[in-house]
Design a protein around this motif. Sequence first.
Motif, short mmCIF file in Angstrom:
data_model
loop_
_atom_site.label_atom_id
_atom_site.label_comp_id
_atom_site.label_asym_id
_atom_site.label_seq_id
_atom_site.Cartn_x
_atom_site.Cartn_y
_atom_site.Cartn_z
N VAL A 102 0.83 -1.20 0.00
CA VAL A 102 0.00 0.00 0.00
C VAL A 102 0.87 1.26 0.00
CG1 VAL A 102 -1.84 1.26 1.20
CG2 VAL A 102 -1.70 -1.22 1.42
N LEU A 103 0.52 2.20 -0.87
CA LEU A 103 1.05 3.55 -0.78
C LEU A 103 0.07 4.34 0.08
CD1 LEU A 103 2.98 5.85 -1.57
CD2 LEU A 103 1.52 6.22 -3.59
N GLU A 104 0.53 4.78 1.24
CA GLU A 104 -0.31 5.50 2.19
C GLU A 104 -0.06 7.00 2.07
OE1 GLU A 104 -2.51 4.15 4.23
OE2 GLU A 104 -1.89 2.07 4.47
N ILE A 105 -1.13 7.77 1.94
CA ILE A 105 -1.04 9.23 1.88
C ILE A 105 -2.05 9.78 2.88
CG2 ILE A 105 -1.31 11.29 0.45
CD1 ILE A 105 -0.77 9.43 -1.99
N VAL A 106 -1.58 10.62 3.78
CA VAL A 106 -2.44 11.18 4.82
C VAL A 106 -2.29 12.69 4.84
CG1 VAL A 106 -2.99 11.19 7.28
CG2 VAL A 106 -2.18 9.08 6.20
N GLN A 107 -3.40 13.39 4.91
CA GLN A 107 -3.40 14.85 5.02
C GLN A 107 -4.34 15.26 6.14
OE1 GLN A 107 -4.56 15.74 0.89
NE2 GLN A 107 -2.65 16.89 0.75
N TYR A 108 -3.83 16.10 7.03
CA TYR A 108 -4.65 16.75 8.04
C TYR A 108 -4.86 18.17 7.56
CZ TYR A 108 -3.87 12.81 11.11
OH TYR A 108 -3.85 11.54 11.66
N ILE A 109 -6.10 18.56 7.40
CA ILE A 109 -6.41 19.84 6.79
C ILE A 109 -7.19 20.71 7.77
CG2 ILE A 109 -7.60 20.95 4.86
CD1 ILE A 109 -7.36 18.07 3.49
N HIS A 110 -6.71 21.92 7.97
CA HIS A 110 -7.42 22.89 8.78
C HIS A 110 -8.12 23.84 7.82
CE1 HIS A 110 -5.40 22.07 12.73
NE2 HIS A 110 -4.68 21.36 11.88
N GLU A 111 -9.36 24.18 8.11
CA GLU A 111 -10.13 25.04 7.22
C GLU A 111 -9.41 26.35 6.93
OE1 GLU A 111 -14.36 27.35 7.33
OE2 GLU A 111 -14.29 25.32 8.13
N GLN A 112 -8.73 26.90 7.94
CA GLN A 112 -8.06 28.18 7.76
C GLN A 112 -6.73 28.07 7.02
OE1 GLN A 112 -8.49 26.59 10.60
NE2 GLN A 112 -6.69 26.72 11.91
N ASP A 113 -6.25 26.86 6.83
CA ASP A 113 -4.98 26.67 6.13
C ASP A 113 -5.14 26.96 4.65
OD1 ASP A 113 -3.77 25.92 8.44
OD2 ASP A 113 -3.78 23.77 8.01
N ASN A 114 -4.11 27.52 4.10
CA ASN A 114 -4.08 27.76 2.66
C ASN A 114 -3.11 26.75 2.06
OD1 ASN A 114 -4.33 28.77 0.12
ND2 ASN A 114 -3.03 30.55 0.48
N VAL A 115 -3.53 25.49 2.01
CA VAL A 115 -2.67 24.42 1.50
C VAL A 115 -3.31 23.75 0.31
CG1 VAL A 115 -1.62 23.95 3.74
CG2 VAL A 115 -3.65 22.68 3.06
N ASN A 116 -2.47 23.21 -0.53
CA ASN A 116 -2.95 22.45 -1.67
C ASN A 116 -3.32 21.06 -1.18
OD1 ASN A 116 -3.37 21.06 -4.01
ND2 ASN A 116 -1.38 21.49 -4.90
N ILE A 117 -4.57 20.70 -1.31
CA ILE A 117 -4.99 19.39 -0.83
C ILE A 117 -5.10 18.38 -1.97
CG2 ILE A 117 -6.15 20.25 1.22
CD1 ILE A 117 -8.80 19.90 -0.26
N GLY A 118 -4.68 18.78 -3.14
CA GLY A 118 -4.70 17.85 -4.26
C GLY A 118 -3.57 16.84 -4.16
N ILE A 119 -3.80 15.69 -4.76
CA ILE A 119 -2.80 14.63 -4.78
C ILE A 119 -2.69 14.15 -6.22
CG2 ILE A 119 -2.24 12.29 -4.01
CD1 ILE A 119 -3.90 12.97 -1.47
N ALA A 134 0.27 -3.09 -5.89
CA ALA A 134 -0.03 -2.28 -4.70
C ALA A 134 -1.27 -1.43 -4.94
CB ALA A 134 1.16 -1.38 -4.38
N HIS A 135 -1.91 -1.06 -3.86
CA HIS A 135 -3.01 -0.12 -3.97
C HIS A 135 -2.67 1.16 -3.22
CE1 HIS A 135 -4.23 -2.22 -0.20
NE2 HIS A 135 -4.74 -1.07 0.13
N ILE A 136 -3.54 2.13 -3.35
CA ILE A 136 -3.32 3.45 -2.75
C ILE A 136 -4.39 3.68 -1.70
CG2 ILE A 136 -3.18 5.93 -3.21
CD1 ILE A 136 -2.72 5.11 -6.20
N ASP A 137 -3.98 4.16 -0.54
CA ASP A 137 -4.90 4.50 0.54
C ASP A 137 -4.68 5.98 0.86
OD1 ASP A 137 -6.59 4.61 2.72
OD2 ASP A 137 -5.24 3.53 4.06
N ILE A 138 -5.67 6.80 0.58
CA ILE A 138 -5.59 8.24 0.84
C ILE A 138 -6.58 8.58 1.95
CG2 ILE A 138 -5.88 10.56 -0.10
CD1 ILE A 138 -5.27 9.32 -2.89
N ASP A 139 -6.04 9.11 3.03
CA ASP A 139 -6.87 9.56 4.15
C ASP A 139 -6.72 11.06 4.29
OD1 ASP A 139 -7.65 6.93 4.87
OD2 ASP A 139 -5.75 6.66 5.94
N GLN A 140 -7.85 11.77 4.29
CA GLN A 140 -7.84 13.21 4.47
C GLN A 140 -8.76 13.54 5.64
OE1 GLN A 140 -8.97 14.26 0.38
NE2 GLN A 140 -6.93 15.16 0.16
#
Length: 143
Positions: A102-119, A134-140
């Motif tokens: 598994v390729l694991e990708i995790v993002q913690y996102i705050h509403e006020q953050d100005n971050v790119n949440i694209g993958i 392998a498969h991909i597991d994306i958790d946001q």
Amino acid sequence: MTVGAQPAVLTRRTFAYFRAASGSLSLADLVKLLGVDADEGWSVGEAHPRANQGRPVRTFTSWHLYPPERGGSVSDQLRSLYPRVREIRADAVRAAGGLTLVLEIVQYIHEQDNVNIGIALDAEWVALLADLGAHIDIDQYLE
């Protein structure tokens, strides 16, 4: 055979890593099969660090590979992780069967953050993951 320190409480907003799991192979067997040392891992049957919470032993073997630089964007982490994952012996993985990769990708996102949440995964990543089965597991997570 546990490898690496137990992970600290995650404080990064984004992280990516690659993992392999088996219900029967030991960590040493996984390292031999994959051809790459684990940055972190444990074997089935080892004492679980949360034994006092009803988990007496590990029920599977886990092998983790992290990007050399753990900070930065998901894109940066994926770019630095790719060469390490490419070292895995795909022919041995296919022959062994019974592994979960598994390729694991995790993002913690705050509403006020100005971050790119694209993958985005480029064609080389997609081809490598397909070759490894392998498969991909994306958790946001919104915080």
